[in-house]
Design a protein around this motif. Structure first.
Motif, short mmCIF file in Angstrom:
data_model
loop_
_atom_site.label_atom_id
_atom_site.label_comp_id
_atom_site.label_asym_id
_atom_site.label_seq_id
_atom_site.Cartn_x
_atom_site.Cartn_y
_atom_site.Cartn_z
N ILE A 42 0.82 -1.21 0.00
CA ILE A 42 0.00 0.00 0.00
C ILE A 42 0.85 1.26 0.00
O ILE A 42 0.40 2.34 -0.42
CB ILE A 42 -0.98 0.00 1.20
CG1 ILE A 42 -2.13 0.98 0.94
CG2 ILE A 42 -0.26 0.30 2.51
CD1 ILE A 42 -3.27 0.83 1.90
N ASN A 43 2.10 1.15 0.43
CA ASN A 43 2.98 2.31 0.52
C ASN A 43 4.04 2.37 -0.57
O ASN A 43 4.92 3.22 -0.52
CB ASN A 43 3.66 2.33 1.90
CG ASN A 43 2.68 2.60 3.02
OD1 ASN A 43 1.82 3.46 2.90
ND2 ASN A 43 2.80 1.84 4.11
N ARG A 44 3.94 1.52 -1.55
CA ARG A 44 4.91 1.51 -2.64
C ARG A 44 4.54 2.50 -3.73
O ARG A 44 3.35 2.77 -3.97
CB ARG A 44 5.02 0.11 -3.25
CG ARG A 44 5.62 -0.94 -2.33
CD ARG A 44 5.63 -2.31 -2.98
NE ARG A 44 6.48 -2.33 -4.17
CZ ARG A 44 7.79 -2.61 -4.16
NH1 ARG A 44 8.38 -2.90 -3.02
NH2 ARG A 44 8.49 -2.62 -5.27
N ALA A 45 5.56 2.99 -4.44
CA ALA A 45 5.30 3.84 -5.61
C ALA A 45 4.60 3.03 -6.70
O ALA A 45 3.73 3.54 -7.40
CB ALA A 45 6.60 4.41 -6.13
N GLY A 46 4.99 1.79 -6.84
CA GLY A 46 4.34 0.90 -7.80
C GLY A 46 3.51 -0.13 -7.06
O GLY A 46 4.01 -0.85 -6.20
N ARG A 47 2.23 -0.20 -7.38
CA ARG A 47 1.36 -1.16 -6.70
C ARG A 47 0.25 -1.60 -7.63
O ARG A 47 -0.13 -0.89 -8.57
CB ARG A 47 0.77 -0.55 -5.42
CG ARG A 47 -0.03 0.73 -5.64
CD ARG A 47 -0.41 1.36 -4.30
NE ARG A 47 -1.30 2.51 -4.51
CZ ARG A 47 -1.81 3.24 -3.53
NH1 ARG A 47 -1.53 2.95 -2.27
NH2 ARG A 47 -2.62 4.25 -3.79
N PHE A 48 -0.28 -2.78 -7.38
CA PHE A 48 -1.37 -3.32 -8.18
C PHE A 48 -2.70 -2.74 -7.70
O PHE A 48 -2.88 -2.44 -6.52
CB PHE A 48 -1.40 -4.85 -8.09
CG PHE A 48 -0.12 -5.50 -8.53
CD1 PHE A 48 0.40 -5.23 -9.78
CD2 PHE A 48 0.56 -6.37 -7.70
CE1 PHE A 48 1.58 -5.82 -10.20
CE2 PHE A 48 1.74 -6.97 -8.10
CZ PHE A 48 2.25 -6.69 -9.35
N ARG A 49 -3.63 -2.60 -8.67
CA ARG A 49 -4.94 -2.04 -8.36
C ARG A 49 -6.03 -2.88 -9.00
O ARG A 49 -5.80 -3.63 -9.95
CB ARG A 49 -5.04 -0.60 -8.88
CG ARG A 49 -4.05 0.37 -8.27
CD ARG A 49 -4.25 0.56 -6.77
NE ARG A 49 -5.62 0.91 -6.44
CZ ARG A 49 -6.07 2.18 -6.45
NH1 ARG A 49 -5.27 3.18 -6.76
NH2 ARG A 49 -7.32 2.42 -6.11
N SER A 50 -7.24 -2.74 -8.49
CA SER A 50 -8.39 -3.38 -9.12
C SER A 50 -8.64 -2.74 -10.48
O SER A 50 -8.28 -1.58 -10.72
CB SER A 50 -9.62 -3.25 -8.23
OG SER A 50 -9.53 -4.12 -7.12
N LEU A 51 -9.29 -3.50 -11.35
CA LEU A 51 -9.48 -3.03 -12.73
C LEU A 51 -10.20 -1.69 -12.78
O LEU A 51 -11.24 -1.49 -12.14
CB LEU A 51 -10.27 -4.05 -13.53
CG LEU A 51 -9.49 -5.30 -13.97
CD1 LEU A 51 -10.36 -6.20 -14.83
CD2 LEU A 51 -8.23 -4.91 -14.73
#
Length: 350
Positions: free
Chosen positions: A265-274
């Motif tokens: 949650i605190n990363r610059a790059g993170r996965f998200r819902s569509l």
């Protein structure tokens, strides 16, 4: 041109001890209610598939297909991500990856690898018995800990690592070829196959094996700052599977690609819902349609923010709305002047 199949959903992130996520029939009914047409199956949980039995018994495979079809769905592909990871493990990661194998194989890297190879072979034969044409896996990694060259990598170690990786995978690829199944590597950080160049290095080592194919997942390329649209242009002939997963990359003055050891949650790059990330799915679906991709559009839900069930519900509609039903005629056919070879020659004066 061909219309992409879908929407489908990868079940791995949803399986748990609670209804309806604890057995194949109930999770399929849940997926059908959300609007999905297919399910991609992980292969380590016997509640969903007995991989060895599916490889050895066409009757069992038919029963499995029948159960899923009774729910109004199809099995799209089988996943051996975790088993594939264990085909190649650097000793630095032995203890961390032991959890991917049954307890009896832990603390024994040789036995663990032999088990993983057998699992991959079972998946090839099970896929054939199920009437599938592709399966997804990870490559594993012998040299990932050296992805950044500090300290300086010893001369020749990269080539040695990829030679060994190919040596382990080529016999597996041959089994998939015998079964008529494309083995699709998910290009993924943490694997030796983590971008286009590393895939090409591997492909050269396995003599451009026809079954060494690709699963396309743009989310991993967003996090690497790789051009995920040009990737389709380059590798479309090898792309046989598609994970529809969103991501975002928001670098700051404090962190970038490496993420500073932060939580997701605190990363610059993170996965998200569509639909919540930055991936240009309109362009992706257009390119895949342009190149006649005929496989499934499969939701893989991974998000540090949104509830998984909301992500699944929204994802079905998102994929449905992005699949392009390809045209069977040219838009300017109404203005056609007809003609034949003689007519064309007359126009050309020949």
């Amino acid at each position: 041109m061909k219309t992409i199949k879908g929407p489908a959903i990868f079940l791995a992130q949803f399986i748990c001890a609670d209804e309806p996520f604890n057995n194949l029939k109930s999770i399929c009914n849940w997926a059908k209610e959300l609007g999905y047409k297919g399910v991609q199956l992980p292969t380590l949980d016997n509640r969903f598939i007995d991989l060895k039995k599916a490889a050895e018994s066409k009757t069992y495979a038919d029963e499995l297909n029948g159960l899923v079809k009774e729910c109004g769905l199809e099995i799209t592909e089988l996943s051996t991500h975790l088993q594939g990871q264990l085909v190649a493990v650097n000793p630095a990661y032995d203890q961390l990856f032991d959890g991917f194998a049954p307890e009896v194989y832990r603390n024994n890297p040789k036995a663990r690898q032999e088990w993983a190879v057998q699992q991959l072979q079972y998946a090839a034969k099970a896929s054939r018995n199920l009437g599938l044409n592709a399966s997804v896996t990870f490559s594993g990694a012998l040299i990932w800990q050296m992805v950044y060259p500090w300290p300086q990598r010893p001369a020749g170690i990269v080539d040695d690592a990829f030679s060994e990786l190919a040596k382990r995978w080529e016999p597996i690829l041959n089994v998939y070829d015998e079964c008529g199944i494309d083995l699709c590597y998910e290009i993924h950080p943490g694997e030796d196959l983590h971008d286009g160049i590393t895939y090409e290095m591997f492909l050269e080592k396995v003599n451009n094996h026809p079954r060494a194919c690709l699963l396309y997942d743009p989310s991993h390329f967003v996090l690497q700052c790789l051009d995920y649209l040009e990737y389709i242009d380059i590798y479309h002939e090898r792309i046989k599977m598609f994970h529809v997963k969103d991501a975002e990359f928001n670098p700051t003055g404090r962190q970038g690609v490496y993420g500073g050891y932060q939580s997701w949650i605190n990363r610059a790059g993170r996965f998200r819902s569509l639909g919540d990330g930055q991936v240009d799915f309109k362009s992706i679906f257009s390119k895949l349609a342009q190149y006649d991709f005929s496989g499934w559009a499969v939701l893989e839900w991974e998000c540090a923010l949104k509830n998984s069930e909301d992500g699944a519900r929204e994802g079905a509609e998102f994929i449905k709305n992005h699949i392009i039903k390809v045209t069977d005629k040219a838009f300017d056919d109404f203005a056609s002047s007809g003609g034949n070879e003689a007519f064309n020659k007359k126009i050309l004066g020949i």
